[in-house]
Design a protein around this motif. Structure first.
Motif, PDB file in Angstrom:
ATOM      1  N   THR A 143       0.812  -1.226   0.000  1.00 59.75           N
ATOM      2  CA  THR A 143       0.000   0.000   0.000  1.00 59.75           C
ATOM      3  C   THR A 143       0.846   1.277   0.000  1.00 59.75           C
ATOM      4  OG1 THR A 143      -0.127  -0.097   2.418  1.00 59.75           O
ATOM      5  CG2 THR A 143      -1.945  -1.103   1.195  1.00 59.75           C
ATOM      6  N   THR A 144       2.168   1.158   0.171  1.00 54.56           N
ATOM      7  CA  THR A 144       3.018   2.356   0.065  1.00 54.56           C
ATOM      8  C   THR A 144       2.723   3.014  -1.279  1.00 54.56           C
ATOM      9  OG1 THR A 144       4.736   1.441   1.485  1.00 54.56           O
ATOM     10  CG2 THR A 144       5.410   3.175  -0.037  1.00 54.56           C
ATOM     11  N   PHE A 145       2.419   4.320  -1.248  1.00 57.58           N
ATOM     12  CA  PHE A 145       1.875   4.982  -2.449  1.00 57.58           C
ATOM     13  C   PHE A 145       2.738   6.174  -2.859  1.00 57.58           C
ATOM     14  CE2 PHE A 145      -1.125   6.837  -5.382  1.00 57.58           C
ATOM     15  CZ  PHE A 145      -1.881   5.748  -5.816  1.00 57.58           C
ATOM     16  N   ALA A 146       2.995   6.265  -4.155  1.00 55.94           N
ATOM     17  CA  ALA A 146       3.707   7.420  -4.721  1.00 55.94           C
ATOM     18  C   ALA A 146       2.708   8.236  -5.538  1.00 55.94           C
ATOM     19  CB  ALA A 146       4.857   6.949  -5.600  1.00 55.94           C
ATOM     20  N   LYS A 147       2.403   9.433  -5.049  1.00 58.25           N
ATOM     21  CA  LYS A 147       1.408  10.283  -5.712  1.00 58.25           C
ATOM     22  C   LYS A 147       2.123  11.330  -6.560  1.00 58.25           C
ATOM     23  CE  LYS A 147      -2.700  13.016  -4.464  1.00 58.25           C
ATOM     24  NZ  LYS A 147      -3.539  12.500  -5.553  1.00 58.25           N
ATOM     25  N   ARG A 148       1.782  11.360  -7.835  1.00 61.55           N
ATOM     26  CA  ARG A 148       2.422  12.300  -8.770  1.00 61.55           C
ATOM     27  C   ARG A 148       1.996  13.723  -8.422  1.00 61.55           C
ATOM     28  NH1 ARG A 148       4.423  10.785 -14.125  1.00 61.55           N
ATOM     29  NH2 ARG A 148       5.573  12.608 -14.890  1.00 61.55           N
ATOM     30  N   SER A 149       2.937  14.648  -8.481  1.00 60.19           N
ATOM     31  CA  SER A 149       2.648  16.020  -8.075  1.00 60.19           C
ATOM     32  C   SER A 149       3.533  16.972  -8.869  1.00 60.19           C
ATOM     33  CB  SER A 149       2.923  16.153  -6.567  1.00 60.19           C
ATOM     34  OG  SER A 149       2.636  17.441  -6.122  1.00 60.19           O
ATOM     35  N   ARG A 150       3.088  18.216  -9.014  1.00 60.38           N
ATOM     36  CA  ARG A 150       3.904  19.198  -9.715  1.00 60.38           C
ATOM     37  C   ARG A 150       3.806  20.524  -8.963  1.00 60.38           C
ATOM     38  NH1 ARG A 150       5.688  19.487 -15.041  1.00 60.38           N
ATOM     39  NH2 ARG A 150       4.404  17.723 -15.677  1.00 60.38           N
ATOM     40  N   ASP A 151       4.959  21.149  -8.742  1.00 64.92           N
ATOM     41  CA  ASP A 151       4.948  22.480  -8.133  1.00 64.92           C
ATOM     42  C   ASP A 151       6.032  23.326  -8.796  1.00 64.92           C
ATOM     43  OD1 ASP A 151       7.363  21.712  -7.051  1.00 64.92           O
ATOM     44  OD2 ASP A 151       6.561  21.332  -5.047  1.00 64.92           O
ATOM     45  N   ASN A 152       6.361  24.450  -8.178  1.00 57.90           N
ATOM     46  CA  ASN A 152       7.338  25.370  -8.777  1.00 57.90           C
ATOM     47  C   ASN A 152       8.671  24.696  -9.098  1.00 57.90           C
ATOM     48  OD1 ASN A 152       5.412  27.262  -8.394  1.00 57.90           O
ATOM     49  ND2 ASN A 152       6.276  28.082  -6.486  1.00 57.90           N
ATOM     50  N   LEU A 176      16.014   1.112  -3.305  1.00 55.79           N
ATOM     51  CA  LEU A 176      15.302   0.639  -4.488  1.00 55.79           C
ATOM     52  C   LEU A 176      13.895   0.329  -3.976  1.00 55.79           C
ATOM     53  CD1 LEU A 176      16.093  -0.006  -7.459  1.00 55.79           C
ATOM     54  CD2 LEU A 176      16.485  -2.349  -6.756  1.00 55.79           C
ATOM     55  N   LEU A 177      12.952   1.197  -4.292  1.00 50.90           N
ATOM     56  CA  LEU A 177      11.672   1.232  -3.587  1.00 50.90           C
ATOM     57  C   LEU A 177      10.502   0.892  -4.511  1.00 50.90           C
ATOM     58  CD1 LEU A 177      10.179   2.109  -0.922  1.00 50.90           C
ATOM     59  CD2 LEU A 177      10.089   4.416  -1.897  1.00 50.90           C
ATOM     60  N   LEU A 178       9.753  -0.146  -4.123  1.00 53.57           N
ATOM     61  CA  LEU A 178       8.551  -0.509  -4.880  1.00 53.57           C
ATOM     62  C   LEU A 178       7.331   0.116  -4.210  1.00 53.57           C
ATOM     63  CD1 LEU A 178       7.693  -2.317  -7.343  1.00 53.57           C
ATOM     64  CD2 LEU A 178       7.002  -4.019  -5.647  1.00 53.57           C
ATOM     65  N   THR A 179       6.549   0.858  -4.987  1.00 56.40           N
ATOM     66  CA  THR A 179       5.349   1.519  -4.454  1.00 56.40           C
ATOM     67  C   THR A 179       4.173   1.253  -5.386  1.00 56.40           C
ATOM     68  OG1 THR A 179       5.466   3.559  -5.734  1.00 56.40           O
ATOM     69  CG2 THR A 179       6.836   3.456  -3.758  1.00 56.40           C
ATOM     70  N   ARG A 180       3.007   1.662  -4.932  1.00 54.26           N
ATOM     71  CA  ARG A 180       1.862   1.746  -5.833  1.00 54.26           C
ATOM     72  C   ARG A 180       1.813   3.153  -6.422  1.00 54.26           C
ATOM     73  NH1 ARG A 180      -1.173  -1.733  -7.627  1.00 54.26           N
ATOM     74  NH2 ARG A 180      -1.326  -3.750  -6.629  1.00 54.26           N
ATOM     75  N   THR A 181       1.512   3.244  -7.723  1.00 57.04           N
ATOM     76  CA  THR A 181       1.182   4.544  -8.310  1.00 57.04           C
ATOM     77  C   THR A 181      -0.272   4.514  -8.760  1.00 57.04           C
ATOM     78  OG1 THR A 181       2.339   3.685 -10.249  1.00 57.04           O
ATOM     79  CG2 THR A 181       3.445   5.409  -9.009  1.00 57.04           C
TER      80      THR A 181
END
Length: 400
Positions: A143-152, A176-181
């Motif tokens: 369930t470790t989650f990588a959420k795509r994001s954009r900022d300055n 070396l990290l496995l996540t959910r996207t």
């Protein structure tokens, strides 16, 4: 004799075995006992292996490595374990020997140039973050989650989650990290597999956002195993390996070689334990005769020799298949299963041969016993290997 089947090591392979044996022999039983009892990473050993150029065995030559195969890597792993360093020695270098394979095969040119030469010279420690407390061996449930994001400051991911049994996390600069996207539910809704939507990253361990807590454990204490808590870790998009959502297929690439490396390490511990048992049985005199004269002592040791030799053969076949680009799932899993079993069996019998002295720390047999026992659990349990063989080789219905 036809050239079809050969059990000879090449000259280069024989030289690897001899050279590694000589290097590892500089670190004696006392060194490994002290490191284990003090929970200290064996940095002198790691540095010596790095200086000898051994960490780069399977890394391509353009990044400073030797570009050798898994056969050579398993010879190294076996000798390192067999030196008496057992799993403390093997685990110190294990990730550097073959763990970066997903980066070698799927990483960007920039990522490879930035990391692989540093693996080769020993400067970069990396840990592997897959397992989670709630998922166990069912990787699709992480369930470790990588959420795509954009900022300055640009395009990145924010990662949150928790990992467990992460070896060397304390010593490592990168993970070396496995996540959910993408959640498992969303992947299945769109008709995908449960293992879709997983993404793999190689990123810095920012201690402001990553909390690492060592796990107290039965053995192999020179190399830490850790719980890792990740809280709003910022990961640049350039740290992603390959495509988003394809991470599971990338880690699969390294699983068969990992089984082979673990098998070789178990084999090495079994060999050193058996050597020590034979030496003790020849020297220890009870009832006016060496105890090794008794068949009650001889037979278990001879049986362990046969089992270690047989397990080694399937390992040699597995590494040959992999290095020659042939399917090797069956043999890789069998090698891990049989070597782990034979290695622990030999360590157990070595302890019995030493009697009460085997249970003491003085003869180091108890350390081999503890560390070889681990091989029946990690990185995958014996039972899960039987599941694999039953379903994928025998064609029985999948049981899980």
């Amino acid at each position: 004799m036809s050239a079809g089947m050969s059990f000879e090591l090449t000259e280069d392979q024989a030289l690897i075995r001899k050279s590694v044996r000589e290097l590892a022999s500089r670190f004696d039983d006392q060194y490994w006992m002290d490191k284990d009892q003090e929970h200290q990473f064996p940095s002198e050993f790691y540095d010596a292996i790095a200086k000898g150029g051994w960490l780069g065995m399977t890394i391509p030559e353009e990044y400073g490595g030797h570009g050798l195969g898994i056969t050579e890597a398993t010879l190294l792993a076996e000798e390192v374990a067999r030196s008496g360093g057992a799993m403390n020695a093997a685990s110190a270098i294990h990730m550097s020997i073959f763990g970066m394979q997903p980066v070698v095969v799927f990483g960007s040119d920039e990522m490879k140039a930035a990391t692989l030469p540093r693996i080769v010279n020993g400067d970069l420690h990396v840990c592997f973050g897959v397992t989670e407390p709630g998922a166990g061996l069912d990787t699709s449930r992480i369930t470790t989650f990588a959420k795509r994001s954009r900022d300055n400051s640009g395009d990145h991911y924010i990662v949150n989650g928790r990992k467990v049994w992460i070896s060397k996390a304390l010593e490592s600069e990168k993970i070396l990290l496995l996540t959910r996207t993408e959640s498992r539910e969303d992947a299945e809704k769109r008709g995908g597999k449960p293992t879709d939507g997983l993404s793999l990253f190689l990123t810095d361990i920012d201690r402001d956002h990553v909390d690492i807590r060592p796990i107290k454990k039965m053995g192999r204490n020179a190399v830490s195993s850790n719980e890792v808590f990740i809280d709003d870790l910022r990961v640049p998009v350039s740290d992603r390996i390959g495509e988003e959502g394809q991470g599971f297929s990338y880690i699969l690439h390294g699983l068969n070689p990992e089984r082979m490396l673990i098998a070789a390490e178990a084999l090495g511990i079994g060999r050193v334990a058996l050597d020590r048992a034979v030496k003790y049985a020849n020297e220890r005199v009870v009832f006016d005769r060496p105890i090794g004269m008794n068949q009650g002592i001889q037979f278990p040791l001879a049986d362990s020799l046969a089992r270690l030799d047989a397990a080694e053969l399937i390992l040699r076949k597995a590494t040959w298949l992999y290095d020659n680009g042939k399917p090797c799932g069956r043999e890789a899993n069998m090698a891990k299963y049989l070597c782990a079993d034979a290695g622990f069996g030999a360590a157990d019998r070595a302890l019995q041969t030493h009697g009460g002295m085997g249970y003491s720390e003085e003869y180091h047999i108890s350390r081999f016993f503890r560390e070889s026992r681990l091989m029946k659990i990690a990185p995958v349990s014996q039972e899960m290997i039987l599941n694999f063989l039953a379903a994928n080789v025998l064609g029985l219905p999948k049981s899980y």
